[in-house]
Enzyme design. Structure first.
Site: not given
Length: 324
Positions: A91, A124, A54
């Site tokens: 999302c 989401c 990440c």
């Protein structure tokens, strides 16, 4: 399903495997539709976790600057545009370790969710770890699915992340299920794991009760500055095989071809759709990574005679239709 059963499916001759997956797909998804989803980072960078893939971790020098939580109206502008472009799921992701009931930022996110839910799209979110009280509040605010990927096998997990455990991920998923939200849960391939690790990850998913509503299959986007920056791209046939096994093992789930599509040819993506993928992230950016553009994706779907999935009907959109 057991690991042995999944391995036997995976090890079939390639064309036998994708034919079996195609049959499983057609048994449950008859319209040749692909769900278009838009993903927005509402809080970018500055995360305290050390996930090795990440670019938003504060522990790595990746060039991603920490940003403040987006205001509701700024999020709404993106959500409205997503709906206009054909997305049926919106999302929202925040680079946090998790959320706590009563926290001001969590309350702000709940307010944003309430507004986005009025647009008639599935909502989401992925906000990191949470417990049952937070999960219930998200459900009440209008969240239809919570994304919390398990990333890889339990055995390989500690090679990728050390600031939380695999069981921590599972505990959050249990809270989401108890609150009555759908679970969006998949993994990332290309992080140095073995084929067995990928199938053990899938074994965990197939033993959730209820099963995941959607399963994102991400290919690692090796971000400069992260511990996994030197990992090579995933071989497309390995990706197709995993998608096919996922379709066979969890036939009613949306299988989402997620991160890494910029590294997959149009022909490779076509194979993924044939093998059972029926959802994509739509738009030119996924959190901090590049994604194919809207026009490019539309052209590919048209070429393959695939149709964007129609929006699901909420009570609000039904009421609006009656007033029209």
């Amino acid at each position: 399903m057991t690991f042995a059963e999944l391995r036997a499916i995976y090890d079939q001759p390639f064309f036998d495997l994708i034919q079996q997956a195609r049959i499983a797909y057609l048994d449950h998804w008859k319209e040749n539709e692909v769900q278009l989803c838009t993903l927005l980072s509402i809080k970018t960078g500055g995360c305290s976790e050390d996930c090795g893939y990440c670019a938003q971790s504060s522990r790595y020098q990746t060039g991603v600057k920490a940003e403040r939580l987006m205001e509701t109206e700024a999020v709404m502008e993106v959500a409205r545009r997503a709906r206009e472009n054909g997305s049926t799921r919106f999302c929202m992701g925040a680079a946090w370790k998790g959320v706590r009931d009563g926290d001001a930022k969590f309350e702000q996110v709940l307010g944003t969710i309430r507004e986005v839910s009025k647009l008639g799209m599935e909502v989401c979110v992925t906000l990191g770890q949470l417990s049952l009280p937070e999960a219930r509040k998200l459900k009440e605010a209008g969240v239809t699915a919570y994304n919390h990927n398990i990333d890889t096998s339990p055995e390989h997990y500690a090679e990728v992340v050390t600031t939380h455990t695999f069981q921590d991920r599972v505990n959050t998923i249990k809270a989401v299920q108890q609150a009555g939200m759908d679970v969006c849960c998949g993994g990332i391939i290309g992080m140095g794991e073995t084929i067995d690790d990928r199938l053990k990850m899938l074994e965990v998913l197939t033993n959730f009760d209820p099963l995941p509503e959607s399963v994102p299959i991400n290919c690692l986007m090796a971000m400069p500055g992260t511990p996994l920056e030197a990992q090579p791209p995933v071989e497309v046939f390995e990706l197709v095989r995993l998608i096919a096994v996922t379709r066979i093992a969890i036939p009613k789930a949306k299988v989402r071809l997620s991160a890494g599509r910029t590294r997959i040819s149009r022909e490779g993506q076509a194979l993924c759709f044939f093998a059972g993928a029926n959802s994509i992230f739509y738009g030119d950016k996924l959190l901090t990574a590049a994604n194919p553009g809207v026009d490019e994706d539309r052209a590919l779907l048209d070429e393959l005679n695939l149709k964007p999935q129609k929006p699901f009907a909420t009570e609000e959109t039904k009421a609006m239709a009656c007033l029209a």
